[in-house]
Design a protein around this motif. Structure first.
Motif, short mmCIF file in Angstrom:
data_model
loop_
_atom_site.label_atom_id
_atom_site.label_comp_id
_atom_site.label_asym_id
_atom_site.label_seq_id
_atom_site.Cartn_x
_atom_site.Cartn_y
_atom_site.Cartn_z
N THR A 25 0.83 -1.21 0.00
CA THR A 25 0.00 0.00 0.00
C THR A 25 0.86 1.25 0.00
O THR A 25 0.60 2.20 -0.75
N TYR A 26 1.88 1.28 0.82
CA TYR A 26 2.73 2.47 0.92
C TYR A 26 3.47 2.76 -0.37
O TYR A 26 3.77 3.91 -0.68
N LYS A 27 3.79 1.74 -1.14
CA LYS A 27 4.50 1.95 -2.39
C LYS A 27 3.64 2.70 -3.41
O LYS A 27 4.15 3.26 -4.36
N LEU A 28 2.33 2.72 -3.21
CA LEU A 28 1.42 3.41 -4.13
C LEU A 28 1.25 4.89 -3.80
O LEU A 28 0.67 5.63 -4.60
N LEU A 29 1.71 5.35 -2.67
CA LEU A 29 1.50 6.73 -2.25
C LEU A 29 1.94 7.77 -3.29
O LEU A 29 1.22 8.74 -3.52
N PRO A 30 3.09 7.61 -3.94
CA PRO A 30 3.49 8.61 -4.93
C PRO A 30 2.49 8.74 -6.09
O PRO A 30 2.38 9.81 -6.68
N LEU A 31 1.76 7.69 -6.40
CA LEU A 31 0.76 7.77 -7.46
C LEU A 31 -0.34 8.76 -7.13
O LEU A 31 -1.04 9.26 -8.01
N TYR A 32 -0.54 9.03 -5.85
CA TYR A 32 -1.56 9.96 -5.38
C TYR A 32 -0.96 11.30 -4.96
O TYR A 32 -1.57 12.05 -4.21
N ASP A 33 0.25 11.57 -5.43
CA ASP A 33 0.97 12.81 -5.11
C ASP A 33 1.20 12.99 -3.61
O ASP A 33 1.23 14.11 -3.10
N ILE A 34 1.35 11.89 -2.91
CA ILE A 34 1.71 11.93 -1.49
C ILE A 34 3.21 11.71 -1.43
O ILE A 34 3.70 10.61 -1.67
N ASN A 35 3.92 12.77 -1.13
CA ASN A 35 5.38 12.73 -1.21
C ASN A 35 6.07 12.91 0.13
O ASN A 35 7.29 12.84 0.19
N ALA A 36 5.32 13.15 1.18
CA ALA A 36 5.94 13.37 2.49
C ALA A 36 5.43 12.32 3.48
O ALA A 36 4.24 12.08 3.57
N CYS A 37 6.35 11.73 4.18
CA CYS A 37 6.01 10.78 5.24
C CYS A 37 6.79 11.19 6.49
O CYS A 37 8.02 11.32 6.45
N TYR A 38 6.06 11.42 7.56
CA TYR A 38 6.69 11.84 8.82
C TYR A 38 6.51 10.75 9.87
O TYR A 38 5.46 10.12 9.94
N ILE A 39 7.53 10.57 10.69
CA ILE A 39 7.49 9.60 11.78
C ILE A 39 7.75 10.34 13.08
O ILE A 39 8.70 11.13 13.17
N CYS A 40 6.92 10.08 14.07
CA CYS A 40 7.08 10.72 15.37
C CYS A 40 8.31 10.15 16.09
O CYS A 40 8.37 8.95 16.38
N GLN A 41 9.27 11.00 16.36
CA GLN A 41 10.52 10.59 16.98
C GLN A 41 10.30 9.93 18.34
O GLN A 41 10.87 8.88 18.62
N GLU A 42 9.47 10.53 19.17
CA GLU A 42 9.25 9.98 20.52
C GLU A 42 8.59 8.61 20.47
O GLU A 42 8.96 7.70 21.22
N LEU A 44 8.78 6.46 17.99
CA LEU A 44 9.78 5.55 17.44
C LEU A 44 10.75 5.09 18.53
O LEU A 44 10.99 3.89 18.70
N GLU A 45 11.26 6.04 19.30
CA GLU A 45 12.22 5.73 20.36
C GLU A 45 11.57 4.94 21.50
O GLU A 45 12.21 4.07 22.09
N ALA A 46 10.30 5.21 21.80
CA ALA A 46 9.60 4.48 22.86
C ALA A 46 9.48 2.99 22.53
O ALA A 46 9.32 2.16 23.42
N ARG A 47 9.57 2.65 21.24
CA ARG A 47 9.46 1.27 20.81
C ARG A 47 10.81 0.65 20.51
O ARG A 47 10.92 -0.42 19.92
N GLY A 48 11.88 1.37 20.88
CA GLY A 48 13.23 0.82 20.76
C GLY A 48 13.89 1.03 19.41
O GLY A 48 14.88 0.37 19.10
N PHE A 49 13.36 1.95 18.59
CA PHE A 49 13.94 2.22 17.28
C PHE A 49 14.49 3.63 17.25
O PHE A 49 14.30 4.40 18.18
N SER A 50 15.16 3.98 16.16
CA SER A 50 15.73 5.32 16.04
C SER A 50 15.56 5.82 14.60
O SER A 50 15.13 5.08 13.72
N ALA A 51 15.98 7.06 14.39
CA ALA A 51 15.92 7.64 13.05
C ALA A 51 16.84 6.90 12.09
O ALA A 51 16.69 6.98 10.87
N ASP A 52 17.79 6.13 12.61
CA ASP A 52 18.72 5.36 11.78
C ASP A 52 18.15 4.01 11.37
O ASP A 52 18.80 3.27 10.63
N SER A 53 16.96 3.68 11.86
CA SER A 53 16.33 2.41 11.48
C SER A 53 16.03 2.41 9.99
O SER A 53 15.93 3.47 9.36
N SER A 54 15.89 1.23 9.41
CA SER A 54 15.57 1.11 7.98
C SER A 54 14.06 1.13 7.80
O SER A 54 13.35 0.35 8.43
N PHE A 55 13.60 2.02 6.93
CA PHE A 55 12.17 2.17 6.67
C PHE A 55 11.85 1.72 5.25
O PHE A 55 12.71 1.77 4.37
#
Length: 80
Positions: A25-42, A44-55
């Motif tokens: 589903t996420y791979k289709l987002l550009p087809l709908y002109d959705i070009n920005a994806c934001y992740i909440c830092q707090e 992400l970190e509360a679940r043991g991940f970081s901005a360096d994780s692979s998305f």
């Protein structure tokens, strides 16, 4: 946001928990002109991940307060 941050991590296997495959589903987002994806830092970190994780798609990790300000600027917000 919240547990949704886990949906953007690579190496998922949703079939093990009988969940939907959001990766396709996420791979289709550009087809709908959705070009920005934001992740909440707090969240992400509360679940043991970081901005360096692979998305599964290009995403910007930002603090919760900035995320709220960014969302306030949009007319339409899609949540998955």
């Amino acid at each position: 946001m919240s547990d949704g941050v886990c949906q953007l991590l690579v190496k998922q296997n949703p079939s093990k928990i009988l969940a939907r495959d959001y990766i396709s589903t996420y791979k289709l987002l550009p087809l709908y002109d959705i070009n920005a994806c934001y992740i909440c830092q707090e969240d992400l970190e509360a679940r043991g991940f970081s901005a360096d994780s692979s998305f599964i798609l290009p995403a910007t990790v930002i603090p919760a307060d900035r995320l709220r300000r960014n969302l306030a600027d949009y007319d339409v917000i899609l949540t998955f």
